[in-house]
Design an enzyme around this catalytic site. Sequence first.
Site, PDB file in Angstrom:
ATOM      1  N   ASN A 130       0.591  -1.189  -0.001  1.00 22.90           N
ATOM      2  CA  ASN A 130       0.371   0.294   0.247  1.00 22.90           C
ATOM      3  C   ASN A 130       0.836   1.453  -0.163  1.00 22.90           C
ATOM      4  O   ASN A 130       1.068   2.282   0.921  1.00 22.90           O
ATOM      5  CB  ASN A 130      -0.783   0.052   1.554  1.00 22.90           C
ATOM      6  CG  ASN A 130      -1.577  -1.368   1.405  1.00 22.90           C
ATOM      7  OD1 ASN A 130      -2.399  -1.289  -0.021  1.00 22.90           O
ATOM      8  ND2 ASN A 130      -1.920  -1.747   2.245  1.00 22.90           N
ATOM      9  N   GLU A 168      -8.743  -4.022  -2.913  1.00 22.65           N
ATOM     10  CA  GLU A 168      -8.770  -3.067  -1.875  1.00 22.65           C
ATOM     11  C   GLU A 168      -8.521  -1.106  -1.224  1.00 22.65           C
ATOM     12  O   GLU A 168      -7.416  -0.448  -0.456  1.00 22.65           O
ATOM     13  CB  GLU A 168      -7.626  -3.666  -0.140  1.00 22.65           C
ATOM     14  CG  GLU A 168      -7.924  -4.873  -0.181  1.00 22.65           C
ATOM     15  CD  GLU A 168      -6.568  -5.277   1.081  1.00 22.65           C
ATOM     16  OE1 GLU A 168      -5.953  -5.379   1.418  1.00 22.65           O
ATOM     17  OE2 GLU A 168      -7.292  -6.752   1.454  1.00 22.65           O
ATOM     18  N   ASP A 214      -6.629 -15.187   1.475  1.00 13.27           N
ATOM     19  CA  ASP A 214      -5.258 -14.241   2.164  1.00 13.27           C
ATOM     20  C   ASP A 214      -4.872 -14.813   3.249  1.00 13.27           C
ATOM     21  O   ASP A 214      -5.391 -14.105   4.254  1.00 13.27           O
ATOM     22  CB  ASP A 214      -6.618 -12.877   2.479  1.00 13.27           C
ATOM     23  CG  ASP A 214      -5.689 -11.735   2.285  1.00 13.27           C
ATOM     24  OD1 ASP A 214      -4.775 -12.143   2.806  1.00 13.27           O
ATOM     25  OD2 ASP A 214      -6.149 -10.793   3.688  1.00 13.27           O
ATOM     26  N   GLU A 234       3.496 -16.386  -2.958  1.00 13.80           N
ATOM     27  CA  GLU A 234       3.082 -14.973  -1.632  1.00 13.80           C
ATOM     28  C   GLU A 234       3.284 -15.538  -0.895  1.00 13.80           C
ATOM     29  O   GLU A 234       2.203 -16.493  -0.880  1.00 13.80           O
ATOM     30  CB  GLU A 234       3.133 -13.817  -2.404  1.00 13.80           C
ATOM     31  CG  GLU A 234       2.634 -12.593  -1.394  1.00 13.80           C
ATOM     32  CD  GLU A 234       1.861 -11.877  -2.031  1.00 13.80           C
ATOM     33  OE1 GLU A 234       2.352 -11.206  -2.348  1.00 13.80           O
ATOM     34  OE2 GLU A 234       1.684 -11.207  -0.390  1.00 13.80           O
ATOM     35  N   GLU A 249       0.009 -12.548  10.887  1.00 22.58           N
ATOM     36  CA  GLU A 249      -0.920 -11.931  10.723  1.00 22.58           C
ATOM     37  C   GLU A 249      -2.680 -12.682  11.083  1.00 22.58           C
ATOM     38  O   GLU A 249      -3.559 -12.332  12.105  1.00 22.58           O
ATOM     39  CB  GLU A 249      -1.630 -11.085   8.755  1.00 22.58           C
ATOM     40  CG  GLU A 249      -2.989 -10.483   9.075  1.00 22.58           C
ATOM     41  CD  GLU A 249      -3.293  -9.552   7.494  1.00 22.58           C
ATOM     42  OE1 GLU A 249      -1.981  -9.863   6.570  1.00 22.58           O
ATOM     43  OE2 GLU A 249      -4.109  -9.072   7.462  1.00 22.58           O
ATOM     44  N   TRP A 288     -16.134  -7.416   2.604  1.00 21.13           N
ATOM     45  CA  TRP A 288     -14.834  -8.830   1.992  1.00 21.13           C
ATOM     46  C   TRP A 288     -15.008  -9.929   1.535  1.00 21.13           C
ATOM     47  O   TRP A 288     -13.956  -9.951   1.545  1.00 21.13           O
ATOM     48  CB  TRP A 288     -14.463  -7.847   3.669  1.00 21.13           C
ATOM     49  CG  TRP A 288     -14.382  -6.991   4.033  1.00 21.13           C
ATOM     50  CD1 TRP A 288     -15.007  -5.962   4.408  1.00 21.13           C
ATOM     51  CD2 TRP A 288     -13.149  -5.829   3.380  1.00 21.13           C
ATOM     52  NE1 TRP A 288     -14.613  -4.677   4.741  1.00 21.13           N
ATOM     53  CE2 TRP A 288     -13.173  -4.520   3.836  1.00 21.13           C
ATOM     54  CE3 TRP A 288     -11.590  -6.504   2.715  1.00 21.13           C
ATOM     55  CZ2 TRP A 288     -12.201  -4.062   3.719  1.00 21.13           C
ATOM     56  CZ3 TRP A 288     -11.012  -5.281   2.478  1.00 21.13           C
ATOM     57  CH2 TRP A 288     -11.337  -3.653   3.362  1.00 21.13           C
TER      58      TRP A 288
HETATM   59  C1  GCV Z   1      -0.921  -4.466   2.564  1.00 23.70           C
HETATM   60  C2  GCV Z   1      -4.905  -8.640   3.486  1.00 23.70           C
HETATM   61  C3  GCV Z   1      -3.957  -7.851   4.666  1.00 23.70           C
HETATM   62  C4  GCV Z   1      -3.859  -6.409   4.492  1.00 23.70           C
HETATM   63  C5  GCV Z   1      -2.791  -6.128   3.273  1.00 23.70           C
HETATM   64  C6  GCV Z   1      -3.388  -7.232   2.311  1.00 23.70           C
HETATM   65  C7  GCV Z   1      -2.624  -7.318   0.980  1.00 23.70           C
HETATM   66  O1  GCV Z   1      -5.754  -7.738   3.211  1.00 23.70           O
HETATM   67  O2  GCV Z   1      -4.623  -7.458   5.827  1.00 23.70           O
HETATM   68  O3  GCV Z   1      -2.937  -5.435   5.996  1.00 23.70           O
HETATM   69  O4  GCV Z   1      -1.623  -4.987   3.028  1.00 23.70           O
HETATM   70  O5  GCV Z   1      -4.140  -8.297   2.583  1.00 23.70           O
HETATM   71  O6  GCV Z   1      -1.481  -8.256   0.773  1.00 23.70           O
HETATM   72  O7  GCV Z   1      -1.929  -6.460  -0.421  1.00 23.70           O
END
Ligand code: GCV
Length: 889
Positions: free
Chosen positions: A259, A340, A419, A441, A447, A614
């Site tokens: 981001n 996103e 995710d 990836e 997370e 979502w």
């Molecule tokens: C960096 C998920 C995470 C986001 C992350 C996104 C991504 O949605 O919660 O924080 O953003 O993946 O991989 O781009």
Amino acid sequence: MGLPSFPNMESGPGSTEFSLCAATARARAVHPPRRVTLSSLCILALTLFHLCLGTRANAESGREAWLRYAPLPQSETGKNEHKKIDFINAGDSLVLETAQHELVRGLRGMLGPSWFASGKLPGKIMLSRNGQSRMQMHRPLSPLSEDGFWISHQKCQGTDCLVIKGGGDRGVLYGVFALLSKIARGEDISALNEVQNPAAKIRWVDQWDNLDGSIERGYAGPSIFFEGGKVRADLTRVSEYARLLASLGINGCNINNVNANPRVLQSDFLPHIARAADAFRPWGVRLSLSVDLSSPKTIGGLDTFDPLDANVAAWWKAKADEIYKLIPDFGGFTVKADSEGRVGPSSYGRTPADAANVLARALAPHGGIVFYRAFVYDHHLDWRDPRADRARAAYDIFHALDGKFEDNVIIQIKHGPIDFQAREPVSPLFSGLRKANEAIELQVTQEYTGQQRHLVYLAPMWNEVLDFDMNGTEQKPKMATEPQSEGKKQVDSSWFVKDLVAGRVFRRPTGGYVAVVNVGMDENWLAHPFAMANLYAYGRLAWNPNLTARRINQEWTRLTFGNDPVVVKTVSDIAMKSWRTYENYTGFLGTQTLTDIIGSHYGPNIESSEENGWGQWHRADRDGIGMDRSVATGTGFAGHYRPDVAKRYESVATTPDELLLFFHHVPYTHVLHSGKTVIQHVYDSHYDGANGIAEFVRDWKTLQGKIDDERYNDVLRRLEYQEGHATVWRDAICNYFLRLSGIPDARGRAGNFPNRVEAENMELRGYVPVEVTPWENASGGKAIECRDGKGCSATYRVPGIATTYEVDVVYFDQNNGESRFRILVNGRKVDEWVADDHLPAQKIGGDSSTRRRIYRVELSRGDEIRIEGIPEGEERAGLDYVEIFPEPE
Ligand code: GCV
């Protein structure tokens, strides 16, 4: 009421010791000198060695990770005779100098000044890359790729010597690290003749660091790269990180959040980025940057960022030229777009291929790469539409573009279609691209898997993903093999994920591995000592995906905690069970995870996934649960797989239990392959999961005295916390589905807590009962909070027999205050503590719920138990319940 003010309360950890040895060694590791002379190396190494001997041997912060080079037992080092080291050929490039320096550092650390008299190594060591030496030598067993190496014993100028030969400079460095690892793990190196070539060219890590120093989904302190909108002045940790990465053969790092802030590309910022690249360079790690596709407009002054606009293309080209002037080995750009809330090519009706290619053409003359993330999806999906499915997005978008990407574009694909959940199927996009380069990836930063507060070793999951055959041949994961034999013959029809991403199946020019790591300024990089096993495992698998998770963990344990076989077995047993255990209490049968997906991603919050855009829906109602992703009646996602896999997932009968609810909606009474109903599986797995963590605590305690106290106590404290939090998860999910389905637990556990007294049912002074949202995140749906700054109390009388008890107090530890608690029995204090953890929670609930366990409390029927709480800040000394268990004899 006259509540005491808790005098003499002890808070926080014990004393810290400054280790001169570690600090000095660290400083040296960070900036290898550009020119290293042999004598200076020897003097330095000797000095370090003696300094090391003078400090307490077992003071371990974790900062050295698996590169501790701890002295091996005297018996292994031979007699203490000093000779001179003779390096041949080393040191004609920065990376070779690093390799030589590292070798001396490692040998001195482990074997002491007598290391080459130990009989382990000959008196000469030759470091050379392909083509560098004219000396007559045997040939390696198989050809070396650029990053590959060959370690062998040879004759150099008539005498015995150990040769570490690399395909290129990095290969030599990787060979040095491999040799040192073998020595540290006590392997016999006396007759080494071994070639290793990495499985894939791309072995990268990503950091999601923001320029203000925060890290998105980082759980180990602020950024090592950025601070206050700038690149840090002191990049010591960056160099140390590069050393850790290089020791695993990782050759690239993208340092800023996907981001992305366009500021990174501004001309006054780039020279500072170049400083970070300088810190990476001695370790052969290339730096790359995440870019915001709107940059030509936001910082470039253009009125568009349309990738097909000629001015936009010229802007990217000029920017690439500018970067390469400052950073000649710059790796390239990583792109998150149309996802996103990020802008992307869709703003102009263009495709990801259009966007990727404009960057790729700018980078190509310099050898740069575009990592274009396939994580593109609409987060405003209509949850009422039974055909809507976020899992479809990556395949729908990128499969259609296969063949349209430039050769220096890599499509970076998350391992699952959603995710980084605790369990997902493998992304079908791996077999959906034949003419595009791919990289998988993975996520080291935990997370959705406990945020480094829960011990979860992820390599068993990665083994399953990498060994998955997209063509459907069921095959047991291979046994570990090392050295890796490249191009091993496989069943012709097998399309293993590990081969697809390496580009082997469709003969792509490049491809491989990326992992989101998010180390931070915490002394030990990732907060939980065991989290480092995930970084280690990622690097080892990117190098050789045929390695098993257990073998990798054993390596890591030996390097991290020493070679005691009891330690190695205990640690790796815990690690190997940990992913399944975590899955058991957080995300059953393919529901992925039942965490708070629109908030912290940490504690339980089942409904947060439902009824929003979502797309992480479970579609749970009173009759059943699961997403129908079949082709016949559902979203059609199952049809994205190759025919044999698609067929397997299409039918309830052939879908494996652990993915059932990802692919199908079934009643709670549906009978699984295991023979249990879905609902009974929910109850059993959650009790198994929570009990599993209790076992980890017991197992870990057997290691006291076998590893240093610092790390022993740190891990113990974390495991005890995890045991409490696993119970929070267990109860939340069991209670929720008990209420929703109305079907009781056949074993009578769910919703039935005979040893528990709810705080709201105690005699309260100052405390007031509150409703907790969502209700399942507190026992009985309620808790108590203290609204009186002077303090409150909750009292009850023991109902049970007289014996020795374990007393559990479940309270809420928010990050916006530090309440204090104490517990008294008949007026006598038995424990006190401060709620000063840094959990991701500003209110009472599943994220903040924490357990304090007090052992060996003598209680008799009718004894008064009183909990006193003093609130602080926004934290109101919240209490959920007290539970007492007679302690086993
Ligand atoms: C960096 C998920 C995470 C986001 C992350 C996104 C991504 O949605 O919660 O924080 O953003 O993946 O991989 O781009």
